[in-house]
Enzyme design. Structure first.
Site, PDB file in Angstrom:
ATOM      1  N   SER A 217       0.862  -1.185   0.000  1.00 13.34           N
ATOM      2  CA  SER A 217       0.000   0.000   0.000  1.00 13.34           C
ATOM      3  C   SER A 217       0.893   1.228   0.000  1.00 13.34           C
ATOM      4  O   SER A 217       1.782   1.367   0.841  1.00 13.34           O
ATOM      5  CB  SER A 217      -0.991  -0.030   1.163  1.00 13.34           C
ATOM      6  OG  SER A 217      -0.329  -0.073   2.379  1.00 13.34           O
ATOM      7  N   GLY A 219      -0.058   4.486   0.182  1.00 10.50           N
ATOM      8  CA  GLY A 219      -0.779   5.672   0.651  1.00 10.50           C
ATOM      9  C   GLY A 219      -1.682   6.213  -0.431  1.00 10.50           C
ATOM     10  O   GLY A 219      -2.403   5.446  -1.085  1.00 10.50           O
ATOM     11  N   GLY A 222      -2.194   4.527  -3.895  1.00  7.91           N
ATOM     12  CA  GLY A 222      -2.921   3.269  -4.088  1.00  7.91           C
ATOM     13  C   GLY A 222      -2.086   2.040  -3.787  1.00  7.91           C
ATOM     14  O   GLY A 222      -1.298   2.038  -2.833  1.00  7.91           O
ATOM     15  N   GLY A 248      -6.069   0.830   5.519  1.00  7.02           N
ATOM     16  CA  GLY A 248      -5.329  -0.380   5.155  1.00  7.02           C
ATOM     17  C   GLY A 248      -6.150  -1.632   5.454  1.00  7.02           C
ATOM     18  O   GLY A 248      -6.099  -2.621   4.710  1.00  7.02           O
ATOM     19  N   ASP A 249      -6.918  -1.589   6.528  1.00  6.06           N
ATOM     20  CA  ASP A 249      -7.746  -2.745   6.898  1.00  6.06           C
ATOM     21  C   ASP A 249      -8.860  -2.941   5.868  1.00  6.06           C
ATOM     22  O   ASP A 249      -9.223  -4.079   5.531  1.00  6.06           O
ATOM     23  CB  ASP A 249      -8.334  -2.546   8.295  1.00  6.06           C
ATOM     24  CG  ASP A 249      -7.253  -2.248   9.319  1.00  6.06           C
ATOM     25  OD1 ASP A 249      -6.115  -2.709   9.122  1.00  6.06           O
ATOM     26  OD2 ASP A 249      -7.537  -1.535  10.294  1.00  6.06           O
TER      27      ASP A 249
HETATM   28  O1  LIG Z   1      -0.990  -1.794  17.059  1.00  9.53           O
HETATM   29  P1  LIG Z   1      -1.494  -2.405  15.772  1.00  9.53           P
HETATM   30  O2  LIG Z   1      -2.141  -3.737  16.050  1.00  9.53           O
HETATM   31  O3  LIG Z   1      -0.470  -2.470  14.702  1.00  9.53           O
HETATM   32  O4  LIG Z   1      -2.578  -1.417  15.197  1.00  9.53           O
HETATM   33  C1  LIG Z   1      -3.738  -1.136  15.910  1.00  9.53           C
HETATM   34  C2  LIG Z   1      -4.577  -0.107  15.227  1.00  9.53           C
HETATM   35  O5  LIG Z   1      -3.968   1.164  15.272  1.00  9.53           O
HETATM   36  O6  LIG Z   1      -4.771  -0.417  13.868  1.00  9.53           O
HETATM   37  C3  LIG Z   1      -6.099  -0.151  13.471  1.00  9.53           C
HETATM   38  C4  LIG Z   1      -6.093   0.703  12.251  1.00  9.53           C
HETATM   39  O7  LIG Z   1      -5.460   0.004  11.219  1.00  9.53           O
HETATM   40  C5  LIG Z   1      -6.794   0.430  14.685  1.00  9.53           C
HETATM   41  O8  LIG Z   1      -8.103  -0.034  14.764  1.00  9.53           O
HETATM   42  C6  LIG Z   1      -5.981  -0.151  15.785  1.00  9.53           C
HETATM   43  O9  LIG Z   1      -6.157   0.342  17.004  1.00  9.53           O
END
Ligand SMILES: O=P(O)(O)OC[C@@]1(O)O[C@H](CO)[C@@H](O)[C@@H]1O
Length: 310
Positions: A217, A219, A222, A248-249
């Site tokens: 990814s 940013g 894309g 990203g999720d």
């Molecule tokens: O500390 P990690 O597990 O890398 O990231 C956690 C986090 O920042 O990622 C998500 C956004 O991608 C948030 O919902 C979450 O709290």
């Protein structure tokens, strides 16, 4: 059914402030709280796309209770989180209303005891039976071994379940050796992993280390996909402004849904980019704007094949 794993779940708290300044005291104008940790965000987006999803990982303490409570009302999402004695962490996102910039503060998470880690691994093996794909997402809480994802990737592969790994640092480095089907690092994570700041080269290096396909990814630019079937770039039509938390999720959800629906790569990538941009545009972090998603999917996202052998 798709399985998402979030070993370090979180209660995501978003504060909006008129302007964020170091050393100053701030009045928060708005507070929102929601179940978070990357795999829970992925699950919500998959469910919104019509998939049945089971979520697992750890949850404990009062914050864990709030996270689980928040999942009960989400249609399509089944809670299979494993209890832990320590408290689920909070993460704080501070949005500066003047600039729109977000500052993220992530707590480390609860200390997980060896018996709790073993209980999780047993539950995970059982949950893999009959799922179409699994996503392993986010950081590891203290006490979980740094090679945890490598083990979870191996178990998924032995069960014949396609596995996507979305993490960073040493857990990613070790996880790669177990040969996940897909990884989705950002440019910094990819550079840290491979030492190369050129995304094409870095993605190829990550493939040589074990990932079947690498979706980087980039940013606002894309995604770059380097896969055994070919290479593509997928980009939104213009720079999208907003809160990128969870973007990203949403891309992971797009890739995973495309995988289980057996879509061709360009369609998977278009979906991932449209979801990601529609998440940046949504007022609440981690949710996506459905109208924007459909609009972007219809005309907005450009997917182009890249030259060169995969
Ligand atoms: O500390 P990690 O597990 O890398 O990231 C956690 C986090 O920042 O990622 C998500 C956004 O991608 C948030 O919902 C979450 O709290």
């Amino acid at each position: 059914m798709i399985l998402t794993v979030t070993l370090n779940t979180a209660l995501d708290i978003t504060y909006r402030v008129p302007a964020l300044r170091p050393h100053a005291s701030h009045r928060v104008t708005e507070v929102t709280e929601r179940p978070g940790g990357k795999g829970l965000n992925v699950a919500r987006v998959l469910a919104a796309l019509g998939h049945e999803v089971t979520v697992t990982g750890f949850a404990g303490g009062t914050t864990g209770g709030v996270v689980r409570e928040g999942l009960t009302g989400v249609p399509g999402v089944t809670d299979a989180l494993v209890p832990v004695a320590g408290a689920t962490r909070r993460t704080i996102a501070v949005v500066d209303e003047r600039t729109g910039d977000t500052t993220q503060l992530n707590e480390p998470g609860p200390a997980v005891a060896p018996a709790e880690w073993n209980a999780f691994q047993e539950a995970y093996e059982d949950l893999l039976a009959g799922v179409a794909a699994v996503a392993l997402c986010g950081s590891l809480p203290p006490g979980v071994p740094v090679g945890a994802y490598a083990g979870l990737v191996r178990v998924a592969r032995a069960a014949g379940v396609p596995v996507l790994l979305d993490t960073s640092g040493e857990p990613l480095r070790r996880g790669l050796a177990a040969r996940p089907d897909l990884i989705k690092p950002n440019a910094d994570e990819l550079a840290e992993l491979t030492g190369s700041h050129e995304p094409q080269r870095a993605a190829q290096a990550a493939r040589r280390r074990g990932a079947r396909s690498v979706i980087a990814s980039l940013g606002p630019e894309g995604l770059l996909a380097v896969t055994p079937e070919g290479r593509w770039r997928a980009a939104p039509p213009a720079h999208v402004r907003g809160n990128p938390t969870g973007a990203g999720d949403s891309a992971v959800a797009g890739l995973l849904s495309g995988l289980v629906e057996h879509l061709p790569w360009p369609d998977r990538l278009a979906r991932a980019v449209a979801l990601s941009a529609a998440t940046v545009l949504a007022p609440v972090a981690g949710e996506f704007d459905r109208a924007a998603y459909e609009e972007l999917l219809g005309h907005g996202v450009a997917v182009t094949a890249e030259a060169g052998a995969a």
